[in-house]
Design an enzyme around this catalytic site. Structure first.
Site, mmCIF file in Angstrom:
data_model
loop_
_atom_site.group_PDB
_atom_site.id
_atom_site.type_symbol
_atom_site.label_atom_id
_atom_site.label_comp_id
_atom_site.label_asym_id
_atom_site.label_seq_id
_atom_site.Cartn_x
_atom_site.Cartn_y
_atom_site.Cartn_z
ATOM 1 N N LYS A 1 4.255 8.712 9.064
ATOM 2 C CA LYS A 1 3.999 8.070 10.362
ATOM 3 C C LYS A 1 4.983 8.491 11.465
ATOM 4 O O LYS A 1 4.865 9.591 11.966
ATOM 5 C CB LYS A 1 3.888 6.557 10.181
ATOM 6 C CG LYS A 1 2.715 6.236 9.236
ATOM 7 C CD LYS A 1 2.301 4.789 9.140
ATOM 8 C CE LYS A 1 0.988 4.700 8.377
ATOM 9 N NZ LYS A 1 1.016 3.922 7.167
ATOM 10 N N TYR B 1 0.855 -1.192 0.000
ATOM 11 C CA TYR B 1 0.000 0.000 0.000
ATOM 12 C C TYR B 1 0.884 1.232 0.000
ATOM 13 O O TYR B 1 1.847 1.313 0.760
ATOM 14 C CB TYR B 1 -0.890 -0.003 1.245
ATOM 15 C CG TYR B 1 -1.767 1.230 1.388
ATOM 16 C CD1 TYR B 1 -2.837 1.445 0.529
ATOM 17 C CD2 TYR B 1 -1.530 2.166 2.394
ATOM 18 C CE1 TYR B 1 -3.650 2.566 0.663
ATOM 19 C CE2 TYR B 1 -2.343 3.289 2.530
ATOM 20 C CZ TYR B 1 -3.399 3.484 1.670
ATOM 21 O OH TYR B 1 -4.198 4.598 1.806
ATOM 22 N N ASP C 1 9.364 2.855 -0.073
ATOM 23 C CA ASP C 1 8.294 3.461 0.699
ATOM 24 C C ASP C 1 8.476 3.015 2.146
ATOM 25 O O ASP C 1 8.067 1.929 2.538
ATOM 26 C CB ASP C 1 6.928 3.034 0.156
ATOM 27 C CG ASP C 1 5.781 3.664 0.950
ATOM 28 O OD1 ASP C 1 6.057 4.301 1.992
ATOM 29 O OD2 ASP C 1 4.616 3.516 0.542
HETATM 30 C C1 LIG Z 1 0.425 4.492 5.819
HETATM 31 C C2 LIG Z 1 1.175 4.294 4.590
HETATM 32 C C3 LIG Z 1 1.082 5.176 3.506
HETATM 33 C C4 LIG Z 1 0.101 6.322 3.467
HETATM 34 O O1 LIG Z 1 0.358 7.254 4.454
HETATM 35 P P1 LIG Z 1 -0.825 8.255 4.902
HETATM 36 O O2 LIG Z 1 -0.164 9.148 5.901
HETATM 37 O O3 LIG Z 1 -1.895 7.393 5.473
HETATM 38 O O4 LIG Z 1 -1.272 8.976 3.684
HETATM 39 C C5 LIG Z 1 1.901 4.967 2.414
HETATM 40 N N1 LIG Z 1 2.778 3.953 2.403
HETATM 41 C C6 LIG Z 1 2.889 3.077 3.418
HETATM 42 C C7 LIG Z 1 3.905 1.996 3.346
HETATM 43 C C8 LIG Z 1 2.093 3.211 4.548
HETATM 44 O O5 LIG Z 1 2.199 2.318 5.530
#
Ligand SMILES: *Cc1c(COP(=O)(O)O)cnc(C)c1O
Length: 431
Positions: free
Chosen positions: A266, A144, A238
């Site tokens: 995060k 994701y 990511d």
């Molecule tokens: C949570 C997450 C996102 C999206 O971040 P948001 O702050 O919710 O927009 C993108 N990539 C990864 C790997 C994530 O865990």
């Protein structure tokens, strides 16, 4: 378990909020029942509006790595609040934060702060396209990367549980340049690279966390790094979930590689909305105002968010909890497996650093397909028993549980007791 006030708020909330939430997973749809409404949190504990106390293993889906309201962080935020909330001009905090982030990730000479992980990733994709002059990207099924159009295909997380193939409202043109590969399967990348010449980047969660936790096989990331380099394709890590969580320097430090572009979110904001993307100078110099790739944000680098991020990262660095996290996660893995075995339940436990979660399946979970063999009905029973016994878990099979430095031995023993009760409940109901 008393949930009257949550039930009341849920029915009130539905009037003007979509499903009474502002992010779908919070609606508890995949575990059924009523979503709890939170009143407050402190340290390792979170309290709902009915006064139920839980050990928090959601931790806002990752950011609260120190636990809630760490006293040093809170003091810092209060201090900065007095100076004002946002200025639309630069502050010293942004420079300090940039230095901390770039020091933690050697592949980053420069960084741009944004407001969410979604924003970080969509900007990183734009940057990869700007730098290479190519259009296609490759993503892995079950990873994701936020909710931007081009990445809403074969995504995990909420989409995994709801089995939605992508999303309505995303035009075919928006995803026609997104190719899908299989996690832990290097051949699936090789095949795309051999067939398509127009590839700008491969994006990956180096330790996948949005289809449940899935570790990369030995050599998988090294091979990926070599392959992308040989083909002139950028590798985007990511690390929105893993940055500062699996190690201070993220999955890259832990696995020993450097991505071309890194995305953060995060933990980096410590609970305030911060995202970031960064790379070496020659790539970042494409970004406006130095280059022609446009990307901007009214609240980007917000002074309170920066203050919270700096204080969180400083404290994290000082505490250096990563070895302890590893031990605690190993303990929980062992306890879950023992409890499952005693109750005749097939269980896999995947973990990496402070990320861990069980899958109710016989099959080893190494990719999206195997993750989906998990019995989500069993998870649902397990989830509610854990909640009843004072452990707040993500309300989905396909989310990672997290550890925080504020968790004590006592908290972890309490989690173990809850696991023992919950596994028995799963066996009673499903065997
Ligand atoms: C949570 C997450 C996102 C999206 O971040 P948001 O702050 O919710 O927009 C993108 N990539 C990864 C790997 C994530 O865990």
């Amino acid at each position: 378990m008393k949930l009257e006030k949550s039930i009341e708020l849920y029915s009130k909330g539905k009037k003007h909020l979509v499903g009474a939430v502002n992010s779908p997973v919070r609606a508890f749809k995949s575990v059924g029942g009523v979503p709890i409404f939170i009143d407050r949190a402190k340290g390792s504990k979170i309290y709902d509006v009915d006064g139920n106390e839980y050990i928090d293993m959601v931790l806002s889906y990752g950011p609260m790595i120190l636990g809630h309201r760490n006293s040093i962080v809170e003091k810092t935020i209060k201090k900065y609040l007095k100076n004002g909330y946002t200025f639309g001009a630069s502050t010293k905090g942004e420079i300090i934060m940039a230095e901390m982030v770039c020091n933690a990730f050697p592949g980053m000479d420069k960084v741009r702060f944004v407001n969410s992980g979604t924003e970080a990733v969509l900007s990183a994709i734009r940057l990869a396209r700007a730098y290479t002059g190519k259009n296609k990207i490759i993503k892995f099924a079950g990873c994701y990367h936020g909710h931007s159009d081009a990445l809403l295909v074969a995504a995990g997380s909420g989409l995994a549980t709801l089995s939605i193939p992508g999303s309505k409202g995303v035009p075919d043109e928006a995803v026609k340049n997104t190719l899908i590969a299989e996690f832990n399967n290097i051949n699936s990348i090789e095949a795309h690279l051999a067939k398509h010449k127009d590839i700008a980047a491969v994006i990956i969660e180096p330790i996948a966390g949005n289809m449940g936790v899935i570790q990369p096989k030995k050599d998988f990331i090294d091979q990926l790094k070599e392959l992308t380099k040989a083909s002139g394709v950028l590798l985007i890590a990511d690390e929105v979930m893993t940055g500062f969580r699996s190690q201070f320097g993220g999955a890259q430090e832990l696995l020993g590689f450097e991505a071309d572009i890194t995305c953060l979110g995060k933990v980096v904001g410590g609970g305030f909305p911060v995202g970031a993307y960064g790379a070496r100078n020659e790539i970042m110099e494409m970004v406006s105002p130095l280059g022609d790739m446009y990307q901007a944000g009214t609240l980007s680098g917000n002074p309170i968010a920066m203050a919270c991020g700096i204080a969180t990262l400083k404290e994290l660095k000082k505490q250096n909890p990563y070895k302890d996290f590893e031990k605690t996660a190993a303990f929980l893995e062992r306890e879950m497996k023992i409890a499952a075995k005693e109750n005749g339940i097939d269980l896999q436990v995947n973990r990496f650093g402070s990320m861990i979660n069980p899958f109710f399946t016989k099959e080893k979970v190494v990719d999206f397909k195997s993750a989906q063999t998990s019995d989500t009905k069993m998870f649902k029973t397990f989830f509610w028993k854990m909640m009843e016994n004072g452990v707040f878990l993500p309300p989905s099979q396909f989310e990672s549980w997290f550890l925080a430095t504020a968790m004590t031995k006592r908290d972890i023993y309490k989690v173990r007791s809850a696991i023992q009760i919950a596994m028995k409940a799963v066996a009673d109901k499903h065997k």
